[in-house]
Scaffold this motif. Structure first.
Motif, short mmCIF file in Angstrom:
data_model
loop_
_atom_site.label_atom_id
_atom_site.label_comp_id
_atom_site.label_asym_id
_atom_site.label_seq_id
_atom_site.Cartn_x
_atom_site.Cartn_y
_atom_site.Cartn_z
N LYS A 185 73.19 -17.95 14.68
CA LYS A 185 73.39 -17.42 16.03
C LYS A 185 72.32 -16.35 16.33
O LYS A 185 71.98 -15.54 15.48
N LYS A 186 71.83 -16.39 17.57
CA LYS A 186 70.79 -15.45 17.98
C LYS A 186 71.33 -14.50 19.04
O LYS A 186 71.97 -14.93 20.01
N TYR A 187 71.07 -13.21 18.83
CA TYR A 187 71.51 -12.18 19.77
C TYR A 187 70.32 -11.30 20.14
O TYR A 187 69.56 -10.86 19.28
N ILE A 188 70.16 -11.08 21.44
CA ILE A 188 69.17 -10.13 21.93
C ILE A 188 69.92 -8.85 22.29
O ILE A 188 70.82 -8.86 23.14
N GLN B 136 72.31 -14.99 23.09
CA GLN B 136 73.29 -14.18 23.83
C GLN B 136 72.75 -12.76 23.94
O GLN B 136 72.34 -12.17 22.94
N ILE B 137 72.75 -12.24 25.17
CA ILE B 137 72.28 -10.87 25.37
C ILE B 137 73.47 -9.93 25.32
O ILE B 137 74.46 -10.12 26.03
N ILE B 138 73.38 -8.92 24.46
CA ILE B 138 74.47 -7.94 24.32
C ILE B 138 73.89 -6.54 24.37
O ILE B 138 72.70 -6.32 24.17
N SER B 139 74.76 -5.58 24.64
CA SER B 139 74.30 -4.19 24.72
C SER B 139 74.23 -3.56 23.34
O SER B 139 74.95 -3.97 22.41
N SER B 140 73.36 -2.59 23.22
CA SER B 140 73.25 -1.87 21.95
C SER B 140 74.56 -1.17 21.60
O SER B 140 74.96 -1.12 20.44
N ARG B 141 75.26 -0.65 22.62
CA ARG B 141 76.55 0.02 22.36
C ARG B 141 77.56 -0.95 21.77
O ARG B 141 78.25 -0.63 20.81
N ASP B 142 77.63 -2.17 22.35
CA ASP B 142 78.57 -3.16 21.82
C ASP B 142 78.22 -3.52 20.38
O ASP B 142 79.10 -3.63 19.53
N TYR B 143 76.94 -3.72 20.11
CA TYR B 143 76.56 -4.12 18.76
C TYR B 143 76.88 -3.02 17.73
O TYR B 143 77.29 -3.30 16.61
N LEU B 144 76.73 -1.77 18.17
CA LEU B 144 76.96 -0.65 17.24
C LEU B 144 78.44 -0.33 17.08
O LEU B 144 78.86 0.17 16.01
N THR B 145 79.26 -0.60 18.09
CA THR B 145 80.65 -0.12 18.05
C THR B 145 81.71 -1.22 17.98
O THR B 145 82.83 -0.95 17.54
N ASP B 146 81.41 -2.43 18.43
CA ASP B 146 82.42 -3.50 18.43
C ASP B 146 82.59 -4.05 17.02
O ASP B 146 81.64 -4.60 16.44
N PRO B 147 83.80 -3.96 16.44
CA PRO B 147 84.03 -4.44 15.06
C PRO B 147 83.71 -5.92 14.89
O PRO B 147 83.39 -6.35 13.77
N ALA B 148 83.77 -6.71 15.96
CA ALA B 148 83.50 -8.14 15.85
C ALA B 148 82.08 -8.40 15.35
O ALA B 148 81.84 -9.35 14.59
N PHE B 149 81.14 -7.54 15.77
CA PHE B 149 79.75 -7.75 15.35
C PHE B 149 79.52 -7.32 13.90
O PHE B 149 78.65 -7.86 13.22
#
Length: 483
Positions: free
Chosen positions: A2-5, A21-34
Motif C-alpha cells: 500500500k502506498k500513502y502520500i 492514498q493521500i493522508i495528513s501528517s497529523r493522522d499518520y502520527l496520531t491515528d493508531p490504525a497507521f
C-alpha cells in the motif's frame, strides 16, 4: 504494498495519482490504525523536514513501524549537513559544470520534482541530486564565482511549485508513484568510513577492477562504508576514518600527498608516507639492505665519479635502475660496455645517483606479501615471454607485457625465502609490503621491497581467496578499534 502520500494539508493538494492514498501528517502520527499498518510505503511530502517537525517525525515513525519511507530520516539529516552537500558538489563537479555551462547569469535555481526537471537538458543533473538525497520535491540554488558552486539545497512544499510547472509536475508524479520499485538507499550502520584511492587511467594499477570490488564488498560486510576516490578528492579525505591506496605510488605523485595528509589527520593506514619515500627510492633501499646484512645481488650506488668502476666490480650484463623506478619502468639491462655507457650516462643526467646491480637470471621471482610483519600470501611471478623481467612494456602484444603467476600456501614456500622477506619488511616497519626475492640455487637474495604491492583478483588471491582482502581490512579495522 500500500502506498500513502503524507502531507500537511491534504485538501490543498492537487497531486492525486492512482493507487495511492493521500493522508495528513497529523493522522499518520496520531491515528493508531497507521501504527498497526503492515506492508506500507510512505511518501513523506510534508513542507518542513526540520528537526522535530511533523515532516521529521513522519519519516522517523515510518521507520520505527517497519514502513518503507521516502525520504528516510538519514536522507533528511543529510540534507542539512553541509559537509555531505560539499561532498556531492565535489564528486559531481564535472556534471554540474557541464550542465550549467551555457547559463549567463551568476545564479541559477534547479527545481527537482520526483527526480526530474521541466527542462530535459537538466535531467541527468536532477537525477543525480535525487539519487543522493531522495527528497521528492527539492530545490538547489547555485552561484557562479570562478565556477558553479552549490549555494544551498532545501526541500520545498507543493505550494512553492510555480503554476507554470504544475502540468509537468503532475506527469512526473504519475510516473513516479506508478513505479513498482524505488531506488531507496539501504539503511546500514557502518562502523567506519574507508576511502580507496584509485587513479583513473593508471598505467600499472596495483589492483584490478575485480579486486577493488572485493575490497568494497568484503569491507561492507566488515562494517566499513567504502568509497573509491580519485586524486582530485584530497580535500574530502578528512571526512573518512581510513585510507587504502590502490594507485601506483611515487614520491612526486598524489599517493604520497594522500598518505601524508591521512597521517596528519589521524586516519588509519597500511600505506605509510615514510614507506612510500623509502621504497620508492632504490638508493635508500640499497643502503638499508646492505646495513642490515640482507643478501642482495651485488650492488653499487653509481655517480659520476665512480661510473667507470662499475663493470670492473659487477661485470656484464649489468642491470641499471633509476632511483624511483617502479613496475620495471626505469630499469635497463646493458649487455656491452657501449650499452652501459649510453644508459648510465642518460640516467645520470636525470639523477645524481643510479643503482647498478648484478644480473641474476631466473625463471621467476618470489613475491611474499607482508602485512604488519607477517607473511599473508606468496606468489611466483614468471618472466614475460622472451624477456628478462616480469614486465615487458615494449611488447607489441598486450598479453606478452607480463608473465604468468601462481600462488602457493606460505608453508610450501622455502623457509629461507620467508625468513629473508620478513627481515627485509622489518626495515620499513608496520604496513603492507611485497618483498621480491630470487632463489638462486640454495641462496635467497632480496631484489626489492615494494610498498603498495599488487593485490589483483586471480593472482595474489588465487590460493587464499577472500582471506587476503580480509587480512588487509582487518589490519585497518584494528588500528581504528585501538584508537
Amino acid at each position: 504494498m500500500k502506498k500513502y502520500i503524507v502531507v500537511n494539508k491534504p485538501e490543498t493538494w492537487t497531486i492525486s495519482p492512482d493507487n495511492t492514498q493521500i493522508i495528513s501528517s497529523r493522522d499518520y502520527l496520531t491515528d493508531p490504525a497507521f501504527s498497526k499498518l503492515k506492508n506500507a510505503r510512505i511518501f513523506n511530502l510534508c513542507k518542513d523536514y526540520s528537526y522535530q517537525s511533523k515532516g521529521y517525525y513522519v519519516s522517523l515513525l515510518a521507520e520505527a513501524r517497519g514502513h518503507l519511507a521516502i525520504p528516510t530520516v538519514r536522507n533528511i539529516v543529510d540534507l542539512a549537513e553541509p559537509k555531505l552537500v560539499r561532498i556531492v558538489s565535489d564528486e559531481f563537479d564535472d556534471l554540474i559544470q557541464s550542465s550549467l555551462k551555457n547559463i549567463k547569469s551568476q545564479e541559477f535555481t534547479l527545481s527537482i520534482y520526483f527526480g526530474q526537471n521541466v527542462a530535459a537538458k537538466y535531467r541527468e543533473l536532477s537525477s543525480m541530486f535525487f539519487k543522493h538525497f531522495q527528497i521528492p520535491l527539492l530545490r538547489v540554488k547555485f552561484n557562479f564565482t570562478t565556477k558553479w558552486n552549490i549555494k544551498n539545497i532545501k526541500a520545498i512544499a507543493e505550494s512553492e511549485i510555480p503554476k507554470e510547472h504544475m502540468e509537468s509536475v503532475l506527469v512526473f508524479a504519475e510516473q513516479y508513484f506508478s513505479k513498482k520499485r524505488y531506488d531507496t538507499p539501504r539503511v546500514t550502520n557502518y562502523d567506519y568510513d574507508l576511502a580507496i584511492l584509485v587513479k583513473p587511467g593508471d598505467v600499472a594499477p596495483p589492483s584490478n577492477a575485480k579486486a577493488l570490488k572485493k575490497f568494497q564488498e568484503i569491507g561492507e560486510k566488515m562494517g566499513f562504508y567504502t568509497e573509491v576516490i580519485s586524486p582530485k578528492d584530497l580535500s574530502r579525505l578528512s571526512s573518512f576514518d581510513a585510507l587504502l591506496i590502490r594507485q601506483s605510488t611515487e614520491v612526486n605523485n598524489e599517493a604520497y600527498a594522500f598518505a601524508r595528509k591521512a597521517e596528519q589527520e589521524g586516519l588509519a593506514l597500511v600505506d605509510f608516507p615514510d614507506a612510500i619515500l623509502k621504497c620508492c627510492n632504490k638508493v635508500f633501499m640499497a643502503e638499508a639492505l646492505e646495513n642490515a646484512n640482507i643478501p642482495t645481488p651485488k650492488t653499487m650506488i653509481v655517480h659520476k665519479d665512480n661510473k667507470d668502476l662499475v663493470l670492473e666490480n659487477i661485470g656484464l650484463p649489468v642491470v641499471l635502475k633509476s632511483p624511483d623506478s617502479t613496475f620495471s619502468f626505469g630499469v635497463k639491462k646493458a649487455k656491452t660496455s657501449e650499452e652501459y655507457n649510453e644508459v648510465v650516462g642518460a640516467m645520470l643526467k636525470e639523477s645524481e645517483l643510479v643503482i647498478a646491480q648484478e644480473f641474476m637470471p631466473s625463471e621467476y621471482d618470489w613475491r611474499i606479501g607482508i602485512l604488519d610483519g607477517k607473511p599473508f600470501y606468496a606468489c611466483r611471478y614468471y618472466m614475460a615471454k622472451g624477456h628478462w623481467q616480469i614486465y615487458n612494456w615494449d611488447a607489441k602484444v598486450k598479453d606478452d607485457q607480463d608473465g604468468n603467476a601462481d600462488c602457493l600456501p606460505i608453508e610450501k614456500v622455502p623457509k629461507s625465502i620467508i625468513k629473508i622477506a620478513v627481515k627485509a619488511a622489518k626495515l620499513m616497519g608496520k604496513g603492507l609490503y611485497g618483498i621480491d626475492v630470487k632463489e638462486i640455487g640454495s641462496k635467497a637474495v632480496v631484489i626489492e621491497i615494494n610498498d603498495n604491492p599488487n593485490i589483483d583478483a586471480g593472482v595474489e588471491d588465487s590460493y587464499y581467496g577472500d582471506q587476503v582482502y580480509i587480512d588487509i581490512l582487518t589490519a585497518i579495522k584494528m588500528r581504528l578499534d585501538n584508537k
